[in-house]
Design a protein around this motif. Structure first.
Motif, PDB file in Angstrom:
ATOM      1  N   SER A 197       0.825  -1.208   0.000  1.00  0.00           N
ATOM      2  CA  SER A 197       0.000   0.000   0.000  1.00  0.00           C
ATOM      3  C   SER A 197       0.861   1.260   0.000  1.00  0.00           C
ATOM      4  O   SER A 197       2.000   1.275   0.485  1.00  0.00           O
ATOM      5  N   ASP A 198       0.290   2.326  -0.553  1.00  0.00           N
ATOM      6  CA  ASP A 198       0.892   3.662  -0.498  1.00  0.00           C
ATOM      7  C   ASP A 198       0.559   4.260   0.868  1.00  0.00           C
ATOM      8  O   ASP A 198      -0.575   4.663   1.124  1.00  0.00           O
ATOM      9  N   LEU A 199       1.536   4.330   1.738  1.00  0.00           N
ATOM     10  CA  LEU A 199       1.284   4.722   3.120  1.00  0.00           C
ATOM     11  C   LEU A 199       0.801   6.167   3.237  1.00  0.00           C
ATOM     12  O   LEU A 199      -0.030   6.481   4.092  1.00  0.00           O
ATOM     13  N   GLU A 200       1.313   7.044   2.419  1.00  0.00           N
ATOM     14  CA  GLU A 200       0.863   8.435   2.467  1.00  0.00           C
ATOM     15  C   GLU A 200      -0.600   8.552   2.048  1.00  0.00           C
ATOM     16  O   GLU A 200      -1.377   9.314   2.646  1.00  0.00           O
ATOM     17  N   ALA A 201      -0.980   7.775   1.025  1.00  0.00           N
ATOM     18  CA  ALA A 201      -2.377   7.797   0.581  1.00  0.00           C
ATOM     19  C   ALA A 201      -3.297   7.201   1.653  1.00  0.00           C
ATOM     20  O   ALA A 201      -4.409   7.696   1.873  1.00  0.00           O
ATOM     21  N   VAL A 202      -2.839   6.152   2.337  1.00  0.00           N
ATOM     22  CA  VAL A 202      -3.634   5.540   3.407  1.00  0.00           C
ATOM     23  C   VAL A 202      -3.901   6.556   4.509  1.00  0.00           C
ATOM     24  O   VAL A 202      -5.027   6.680   5.009  1.00  0.00           O
ATOM     25  N   GLU A 203      -2.873   7.291   4.905  1.00  0.00           N
ATOM     26  CA  GLU A 203      -3.040   8.297   5.951  1.00  0.00           C
ATOM     27  C   GLU A 203      -4.018   9.384   5.531  1.00  0.00           C
ATOM     28  O   GLU A 203      -4.903   9.770   6.303  1.00  0.00           O
ATOM     29  N   LYS A 204      -3.874   9.859   4.313  1.00  0.00           N
ATOM     30  CA  LYS A 204      -4.742  10.932   3.825  1.00  0.00           C
ATOM     31  C   LYS A 204      -6.202  10.476   3.740  1.00  0.00           C
ATOM     32  O   LYS A 204      -7.119  11.181   4.167  1.00  0.00           O
ATOM     33  N   ILE A 205      -6.424   9.266   3.227  1.00  0.00           N
ATOM     34  CA  ILE A 205      -7.790   8.747   3.089  1.00  0.00           C
ATOM     35  C   ILE A 205      -8.427   8.558   4.468  1.00  0.00           C
ATOM     36  O   ILE A 205      -9.592   8.920   4.695  1.00  0.00           O
ATOM     37  N   THR A 206      -7.665   8.005   5.393  1.00  0.00           N
ATOM     38  CA  THR A 206      -8.205   7.757   6.737  1.00  0.00           C
ATOM     39  C   THR A 206      -8.604   9.056   7.421  1.00  0.00           C
ATOM     40  O   THR A 206      -9.693   9.163   8.004  1.00  0.00           O
ATOM     41  N   LYS A 207      -7.762  10.059   7.352  1.00  0.00           N
ATOM     42  CA  LYS A 207      -8.081  11.346   7.978  1.00  0.00           C
ATOM     43  C   LYS A 207      -9.306  11.995   7.348  1.00  0.00           C
ATOM     44  O   LYS A 207     -10.173  12.541   8.046  1.00  0.00           O
ATOM     45  N   ASN A 208      -9.398  11.934   6.022  1.00  0.00           N
ATOM     46  CA  ASN A 208     -10.559  12.528   5.344  1.00  0.00           C
ATOM     47  C   ASN A 208     -11.856  11.811   5.724  1.00  0.00           C
ATOM     48  O   ASN A 208     -12.901  12.450   5.919  1.00  0.00           O
ATOM     49  N   VAL A 209     -11.789  10.490   5.822  1.00  0.00           N
ATOM     50  CA  VAL A 209     -12.984   9.719   6.176  1.00  0.00           C
ATOM     51  C   VAL A 209     -13.467  10.102   7.572  1.00  0.00           C
ATOM     52  O   VAL A 209     -14.665  10.336   7.791  1.00  0.00           O
ATOM     53  N   ILE A 210     -12.563  10.173   8.534  1.00  0.00           N
ATOM     54  CA  ILE A 210     -12.944  10.507   9.910  1.00  0.00           C
ATOM     55  C   ILE A 210     -13.485  11.929   9.992  1.00  0.00           C
ATOM     56  O   ILE A 210     -14.516  12.186  10.642  1.00  0.00           O
ATOM     57  N   ALA A 211     -12.818  12.873   9.326  1.00  0.00           N
ATOM     58  CA  ALA A 211     -13.254  14.267   9.382  1.00  0.00           C
ATOM     59  C   ALA A 211     -14.627  14.465   8.754  1.00  0.00           C
ATOM     60  O   ALA A 211     -15.426  15.285   9.220  1.00  0.00           O
ATOM     61  N   ASN A 212     -14.930  13.710   7.699  1.00  0.00           N
ATOM     62  CA  ASN A 212     -16.225  13.853   7.020  1.00  0.00           C
ATOM     63  C   ASN A 212     -17.347  13.053   7.684  1.00  0.00           C
ATOM     64  O   ASN A 212     -18.519  13.286   7.394  1.00  0.00           O
ATOM     65  N   SER A 213     -16.996  12.138   8.574  1.00  0.00           N
ATOM     66  CA  SER A 213     -18.007  11.281   9.201  1.00  0.00           C
ATOM     67  C   SER A 213     -18.557  11.852  10.502  1.00  0.00           C
ATOM     68  O   SER A 213     -19.627  11.433  10.948  1.00  0.00           O
ATOM     69  N   PHE A 214     -17.851  12.790  11.115  1.00  0.00           N
ATOM     70  CA  PHE A 214     -18.272  13.335  12.402  1.00  0.00           C
ATOM     71  C   PHE A 214     -18.290  14.856  12.336  1.00  0.00           C
ATOM     72  O   PHE A 214     -17.281  15.485  11.995  1.00  0.00           O
ATOM     73  N   GLU A 215     -19.449  15.428  12.675  1.00  0.00           N
ATOM     74  CA  GLU A 215     -19.625  16.872  12.578  1.00  0.00           C
ATOM     75  C   GLU A 215     -18.739  17.632  13.555  1.00  0.00           C
ATOM     76  O   GLU A 215     -18.317  18.762  13.267  1.00  0.00           O
ATOM     77  N   GLN A 216     -18.462  17.049  14.733  1.00  0.00           N
ATOM     78  CA  GLN A 216     -17.673  17.767  15.726  1.00  0.00           C
ATOM     79  C   GLN A 216     -16.198  17.876  15.375  1.00  0.00           C
ATOM     80  O   GLN A 216     -15.452  18.606  16.024  1.00  0.00           O
ATOM     81  N   ILE A 217     -15.739  17.137  14.335  1.00  0.00           N
ATOM     82  CA  ILE A 217     -14.346  17.222  13.895  1.00  0.00           C
ATOM     83  C   ILE A 217     -14.282  18.259  12.773  1.00  0.00           C
ATOM     84  O   ILE A 217     -14.844  18.058  11.684  1.00  0.00           O
ATOM     85  N   GLU A 218     -13.613  19.362  13.041  1.00  0.00           N
ATOM     86  CA  GLU A 218     -13.625  20.490  12.104  1.00  0.00           C
ATOM     87  C   GLU A 218     -12.778  20.231  10.867  1.00  0.00           C
ATOM     88  O   GLU A 218     -13.156  20.622   9.762  1.00  0.00           O
ATOM     89  N   SER A 219     -11.635  19.603  11.012  1.00  0.00           N
ATOM     90  CA  SER A 219     -10.752  19.372   9.864  1.00  0.00           C
ATOM     91  C   SER A 219      -9.900  18.139  10.115  1.00  0.00           C
ATOM     92  O   SER A 219      -9.917  17.549  11.205  1.00  0.00           O
TER      93      SER A 219
END
Length: 298
Positions: A197-219
């Motif tokens: 796996s592309d580790l940088e892409a994994v990190e970016k995708i994971t952070k985006n998923v969490i930020a978009n799934s919960f309203e209380q997480i601003e970014s």
């Protein structure tokens, strides 16, 4: 014989006459003592109601509030009793009562040591602000919602709907974790991706998923992501973020939601989450030895 009977009768009559004289002489004192007892009784009822109103807002447990009010009322009644005995000039009786009460208190205290300890602990718990009915707590290996704080025990309702009854003394003597004292909880997710796996892409995708799934997480900056180890079949990482929650049930729901969203995003991007596997390698010499052994067996 007749003289003995007459002598005994005379003694009894003299004693009764002395008692009657004493009764007549002490009638005013007896009247005052009766008035004091009556006044103390009604005063104790008034004190009971007043004390109950004063502590009603501070102590949510009705049983504890009534116990405190009764103790105050009994103290008023005992004070009235001692005043009445003093009016009657019964100093020796008062000393006897105090001595008897002291001895009885010691005996009762020794016999009911455990019960009294739990009762006192229940009173202490009722005044503590860090443990309230409705809080989600964890103590002595049990976790659940506090549904009752009685005089002798605390009742927890676990997530599986089981009821746990814990003695109050145990609660005070052991650490207790109260999840409801804070309005934020941290969710931690452990996962792993394939070595390809592309580790940088994994990190970016994971952070985006969490930020978009919960309203209380601003970014995505509010989402922590760390690679932790080279595992047996994957490169493992830890993802952490904060949510608004007051009990572990809300934390579990948030963790479950995050796991589903991460898996969906990884499948969409063809990122592999490998399960534990074991790879066995054989060289030519090993294969030759195995074949030779098989030939000998046949």
């Amino acid at each position: 014989m007749e003289q003995g009977v007459q002598a005994t009768t005379g003694i009894v009559i003299d004693k009764l006459e002395s008692w009657w004289v004493s009764l007549v002489e002490n009638l005013p004192n007896i009247g005052v003592a009766i008035i004091v007892l009556i006044l103390s009784y009604f005063l104790s009822r008034l004190v009971f109601k007043t004390t109950l109103k004063l502590i009603d807002g501070r102590v949510k447990q009705k049983a504890v509030a009534k116990l405190i009010a009764r103790v105050v009322a009994v103290f008023v009644v005992l004070t009235g009793l001692f005043l009445a005995l003093s009016v009657l000039n019964l100093g020796e009786s008062i000393s006897g009562l105090l001595t008897g009460a002291g001895i009885s208190g010691i005996v009762i205290g020794l016999a009911l040591q455990g019960t009294l300890s739990n009762t006192i602990s229940g009173i202490v718990l009722s005044f503590r602000k860090n443990v309230r009915i409705g809080n989600w707590v964890e103590t002595t290996g049990y976790a659940g919602e506090v549904i009752d704080i009685a005089l002798n025990y605390l009742v927890l309702k676990e997530a599986d709907n089981n009821i746990v009854v814990i003695p109050n003394k145990t609660i005070l003597e052991n650490p207790i974790k109260n999840y409801s004292l804070t309005t934020r909880m941290r969710v931690m997710i452990d996962c792993g991706v394939g070595y390809e796996s592309d580790l940088e892409a994994v990190e970016k995708i994971t952070k985006n998923v969490i930020a978009n799934s919960f309203e209380q997480i601003e970014s995505t900056e509010n989402v922590e992501f760390y690679y932790t180890e080279f595992g047996g079949s994957s490169i493992n990482f830890l993802c952490r973020f904060w949510i608004d929650a007051e009990n572990s049930l809300e934390q579990l729901k948030a963790k479950s939601k995050a796991i589903m969203k991460i898996k969906q995003a990884f499948e969409k991007e063809n990122i592999n989450i490998p399960f534990p596997i074991r790879t066995l390698k054989f060289n030519d010499q090993t294969l030759k030895v195995s074949k030779a052994e098989e030939a000998l067996e046949t």
